[in-house]
Design a protein around this motif. Sequence first.
Motif, PDB file in Angstrom:
ATOM      1  N   SER A 100      -1.047   6.027  -9.525  1.00  0.00           N
ATOM      2  CA  SER A 100       0.246   6.192  -8.859  1.00  0.00           C
ATOM      3  C   SER A 100       0.137   5.927  -7.363  1.00  0.00           C
ATOM      4  O   SER A 100       0.979   5.236  -6.773  1.00  0.00           O
ATOM      5  CB  SER A 100       0.773   7.610  -9.107  1.00  0.00           C
ATOM      6  OG  SER A 100       1.996   7.823  -8.427  1.00  0.00           O
ATOM      7  N   GLU A 101      -0.919   6.460  -6.726  1.00  0.00           N
ATOM      8  CA  GLU A 101      -1.121   6.228  -5.296  1.00  0.00           C
ATOM      9  C   GLU A 101      -1.356   4.747  -4.999  1.00  0.00           C
ATOM     10  O   GLU A 101      -0.862   4.204  -4.009  1.00  0.00           O
ATOM     11  CB  GLU A 101      -2.303   7.060  -4.795  1.00  0.00           C
ATOM     12  CG  GLU A 101      -2.029   8.553  -4.770  1.00  0.00           C
ATOM     13  CD  GLU A 101      -3.263   9.379  -4.392  1.00  0.00           C
ATOM     14  OE1 GLU A 101      -3.109  10.583  -4.126  1.00  0.00           O
ATOM     15  OE2 GLU A 101      -4.377   8.801  -4.365  1.00  0.00           O
ATOM     16  N   ALA A 102      -2.103   4.081  -5.883  1.00  0.00           N
ATOM     17  CA  ALA A 102      -2.383   2.659  -5.682  1.00  0.00           C
ATOM     18  C   ALA A 102      -1.112   1.829  -5.816  1.00  0.00           C
ATOM     19  O   ALA A 102      -0.876   0.902  -5.027  1.00  0.00           O
ATOM     20  CB  ALA A 102      -3.433   2.179  -6.686  1.00  0.00           C
ATOM     21  N   ARG A 103      -0.272   2.144  -6.809  1.00  0.00           N
ATOM     22  CA  ARG A 103       0.987   1.415  -6.959  1.00  0.00           C
ATOM     23  C   ARG A 103       1.883   1.624  -5.747  1.00  0.00           C
ATOM     24  O   ARG A 103       2.588   0.703  -5.309  1.00  0.00           O
ATOM     25  CB  ARG A 103       1.708   1.848  -8.242  1.00  0.00           C
ATOM     26  CG  ARG A 103       1.097   1.262  -9.510  1.00  0.00           C
ATOM     27  CD  ARG A 103       2.004   1.479 -10.709  1.00  0.00           C
ATOM     28  NE  ARG A 103       2.120   2.886 -11.036  1.00  0.00           N
ATOM     29  CZ  ARG A 103       1.342   3.519 -11.913  1.00  0.00           C
ATOM     30  NH1 ARG A 103       0.365   2.856 -12.522  1.00  0.00           N
ATOM     31  NH2 ARG A 103       1.518   4.801 -12.156  1.00  0.00           N
ATOM     32  N   ILE A 142      -8.025  -0.623 -10.046  1.00  0.00           N
ATOM     33  CA  ILE A 142      -7.466  -0.111  -8.793  1.00  0.00           C
ATOM     34  C   ILE A 142      -8.175  -0.805  -7.632  1.00  0.00           C
ATOM     35  O   ILE A 142      -9.364  -0.584  -7.410  1.00  0.00           O
ATOM     36  CB  ILE A 142      -7.637   1.419  -8.705  1.00  0.00           C
ATOM     37  CG1 ILE A 142      -6.860   2.092  -9.835  1.00  0.00           C
ATOM     38  CG2 ILE A 142      -7.178   1.942  -7.347  1.00  0.00           C
ATOM     39  CD1 ILE A 142      -7.090   3.597  -9.938  1.00  0.00           C
ATOM     40  N   PRO A 143      -7.465  -1.648  -6.869  1.00  0.00           N
ATOM     41  CA  PRO A 143      -8.134  -2.467  -5.855  1.00  0.00           C
ATOM     42  C   PRO A 143      -8.125  -1.875  -4.447  1.00  0.00           C
ATOM     43  O   PRO A 143      -8.702  -2.469  -3.539  1.00  0.00           O
ATOM     44  CB  PRO A 143      -7.293  -3.755  -5.872  1.00  0.00           C
ATOM     45  CG  PRO A 143      -5.904  -3.274  -6.163  1.00  0.00           C
ATOM     46  CD  PRO A 143      -6.050  -2.049  -7.052  1.00  0.00           C
ATOM     47  N   ASP A 185       7.043   7.812  -8.471  1.00  0.00           N
ATOM     48  CA  ASP A 185       6.789   6.526  -9.126  1.00  0.00           C
ATOM     49  C   ASP A 185       7.170   6.617 -10.594  1.00  0.00           C
ATOM     50  O   ASP A 185       6.638   7.438 -11.345  1.00  0.00           O
ATOM     51  CB  ASP A 185       5.303   6.183  -8.981  1.00  0.00           C
ATOM     52  CG  ASP A 185       5.025   4.750  -9.371  1.00  0.00           C
ATOM     53  OD1 ASP A 185       5.845   4.179 -10.080  1.00  0.00           O
ATOM     54  OD2 ASP A 185       3.974   4.238  -8.932  1.00  0.00           O
ATOM     55  N   ALA A 186       8.095   5.758 -11.017  1.00  0.00           N
ATOM     56  CA  ALA A 186       8.579   5.821 -12.390  1.00  0.00           C
ATOM     57  C   ALA A 186       7.851   4.853 -13.310  1.00  0.00           C
ATOM     58  O   ALA A 186       8.149   4.767 -14.485  1.00  0.00           O
ATOM     59  CB  ALA A 186      10.083   5.515 -12.427  1.00  0.00           C
ATOM     60  N   THR A 187       6.908   4.103 -12.781  1.00  0.00           N
ATOM     61  CA  THR A 187       6.177   3.146 -13.607  1.00  0.00           C
ATOM     62  C   THR A 187       5.363   3.878 -14.660  1.00  0.00           C
ATOM     63  O   THR A 187       4.655   4.839 -14.346  1.00  0.00           O
ATOM     64  CB  THR A 187       5.231   2.308 -12.727  1.00  0.00           C
ATOM     65  OG1 THR A 187       5.981   1.733 -11.670  1.00  0.00           O
ATOM     66  CG2 THR A 187       4.548   1.229 -13.543  1.00  0.00           C
ATOM     67  N   PRO A 188       5.453   3.480 -15.909  1.00  0.00           N
ATOM     68  CA  PRO A 188       4.715   4.182 -16.963  1.00  0.00           C
ATOM     69  C   PRO A 188       3.220   4.157 -16.697  1.00  0.00           C
ATOM     70  O   PRO A 188       2.666   3.160 -16.232  1.00  0.00           O
ATOM     71  CB  PRO A 188       5.072   3.383 -18.234  1.00  0.00           C
ATOM     72  CG  PRO A 188       6.283   2.602 -17.888  1.00  0.00           C
ATOM     73  CD  PRO A 188       6.227   2.343 -16.421  1.00  0.00           C
ATOM     74  N   ARG A 215       3.683  -2.607  -6.269  1.00  0.00           N
ATOM     75  CA  ARG A 215       3.801  -3.297  -7.553  1.00  0.00           C
ATOM     76  C   ARG A 215       2.923  -2.589  -8.573  1.00  0.00           C
ATOM     77  O   ARG A 215       2.141  -1.705  -8.236  1.00  0.00           O
ATOM     78  CB  ARG A 215       3.371  -4.760  -7.428  1.00  0.00           C
ATOM     79  CG  ARG A 215       1.958  -4.937  -6.892  1.00  0.00           C
ATOM     80  CD  ARG A 215       1.537  -6.399  -6.838  1.00  0.00           C
ATOM     81  NE  ARG A 215       0.271  -6.608  -6.138  1.00  0.00           N
ATOM     82  CZ  ARG A 215      -0.926  -6.392  -6.657  1.00  0.00           C
ATOM     83  NH1 ARG A 215      -1.038  -5.939  -7.908  1.00  0.00           N
ATOM     84  NH2 ARG A 215      -2.031  -6.599  -5.933  1.00  0.00           N
ATOM     85  N   ASP A 216       3.095  -3.007  -9.823  1.00  0.00           N
ATOM     86  CA  ASP A 216       2.284  -2.408 -10.876  1.00  0.00           C
ATOM     87  C   ASP A 216       0.858  -2.954 -10.818  1.00  0.00           C
ATOM     88  O   ASP A 216       0.588  -3.996 -10.209  1.00  0.00           O
ATOM     89  CB  ASP A 216       2.897  -2.700 -12.249  1.00  0.00           C
ATOM     90  CG  ASP A 216       2.401  -1.734 -13.314  1.00  0.00           C
ATOM     91  OD1 ASP A 216       1.683  -0.784 -12.950  1.00  0.00           O
ATOM     92  OD2 ASP A 216       2.734  -1.929 -14.497  1.00  0.00           O
ATOM     93  N   LEU A 217      -0.046  -2.261 -11.450  1.00  0.00           N
ATOM     94  CA  LEU A 217      -1.444  -2.677 -11.505  1.00  0.00           C
ATOM     95  C   LEU A 217      -1.649  -3.637 -12.666  1.00  0.00           C
ATOM     96  O   LEU A 217      -0.905  -3.619 -13.656  1.00  0.00           O
ATOM     97  CB  LEU A 217      -2.344  -1.457 -11.677  1.00  0.00           C
ATOM     98  CG  LEU A 217      -2.275  -0.417 -10.553  1.00  0.00           C
ATOM     99  CD1 LEU A 217      -3.062   0.826 -10.945  1.00  0.00           C
ATOM    100  CD2 LEU A 217      -2.801  -0.984  -9.253  1.00  0.00           C
TER     101      LEU A 217
END
Length: 458
Positions: free
Chosen positions: A230-233, A20-21, A2-5, A238-240
Amino acid sequence: MDATPVAPPTRAADARLDRIPVVTRSHRIWVALLGIFFTFDLVDLNTFAYVAPALRSEWGLSITAVGAVTSVSFLGMFLGGLLGGRLADRFGRRPTILGSAVFYSTFSLLSAVSVNVEMLAVTRVLTGFGLQAMTGVLLVYVTEMFPREQRGRYQSLTLALGLLGVPIAAAVSRLLVPIGPGTWRWVFVIGAGGIVGVILSVRLLPESIRWQVAQGRAEEAEPVLAKLESEARGILGRDLPEPGPAVETAESGNIRELLRPPYLQRLTVASAVMICLILGFYGFSSWIPTLLVEDGYTQTESLNYSLVLAIGAVPGALLAWPLVDRFERKTLILGISLVVTVLLLAFGISSGAVLVMVIGFLINMLMQMLVAVLYTYLPEVFPTRLRGLGAGCANSVGRLSGAAGAFIVGGVYSGLGYTAVFLYLALVILLLGTLLALFGERTTRRRLEDVGSAPEPA
């Protein structure tokens, strides 16, 4: 990858946790580990009830002696809940869980080699100490580390996994106790299996993120928090959302704060409800094998019936799954209490094996549903800095009442008979639901920091 910051650690870690849902792979691993701890906790907690008839025969124990051993076990639980909660707030949830599991497993083994009732009483006190020191912190851990929309469900799932220990204890006792003198000792050996959870958790169970934040150590929580995000995304695709504002401050709580508004009322209500729970729950489950024998059933029949009743424990906790996060918890607890009250009254006047087993099965099932919802509720009403101590105190007061409860059941039975025991238990459970409905906080789907740190909104 996951590359999302990832949000920097300067952002409030507890607020990041709240966004985190979903339940992630890490959450599922933690559920399995906590389930192992709960399983052997409940195996050990139920062992004496199932071996008591054999001990009465082998050692010539009276009903009063059985009540005394049961009572001192609750005394150990009282002290363990107080100290365990304080240690968890001071030194962390993780070390308290692991250390308590080692402690109670050791003394369960020593129970197996007891040479007389006095030695057994001492080992059961110390076993109870370790059991309750761990149990209260397990509840806190689930409350703090799981998504708020699902923490009730996963509290019930964790308890359901643990409740496998009840039929395990009943089945092991049914297989071993009738073999001959001394075979009851092996039941206590099985209760020492909590050490398995310790071995697995050394590497797999992290410290509570909320506790680290409350201690001003949010940077230590960063690796676990970043992994959860990261696991949630990955699950959501999608991003959180952006984290909300932080509420908890980095400070330690103390007993004086717990004894001031608004927490004094919460502690009082929680303690009263736990008193009722312990008196009702253990008054039924711990005494059923002995009371059935006293009512004319054989020891083998009593163990058979107890095994059937015990099987209701696991589906009982799972019954809470679809309801605990959907309805207000205190309202749900009242509804369950009313049904259990009626069933206890019916049990007391029932005769015949089939009717006894059916009604007893339903009582045990709904009692465990009640426990699952109440265990979810209890840690929610205190802030993170006081959560271990507050929940531990309420649990401990309840356990202390269990020491008196063992004598109450024996006294009611001796003075008023078999049916009167179940009238007494029904009144206790009715009081539990009524107290919480009238004076309890609303907690369902609210942020822990909002419930714990501020008065209930109008």
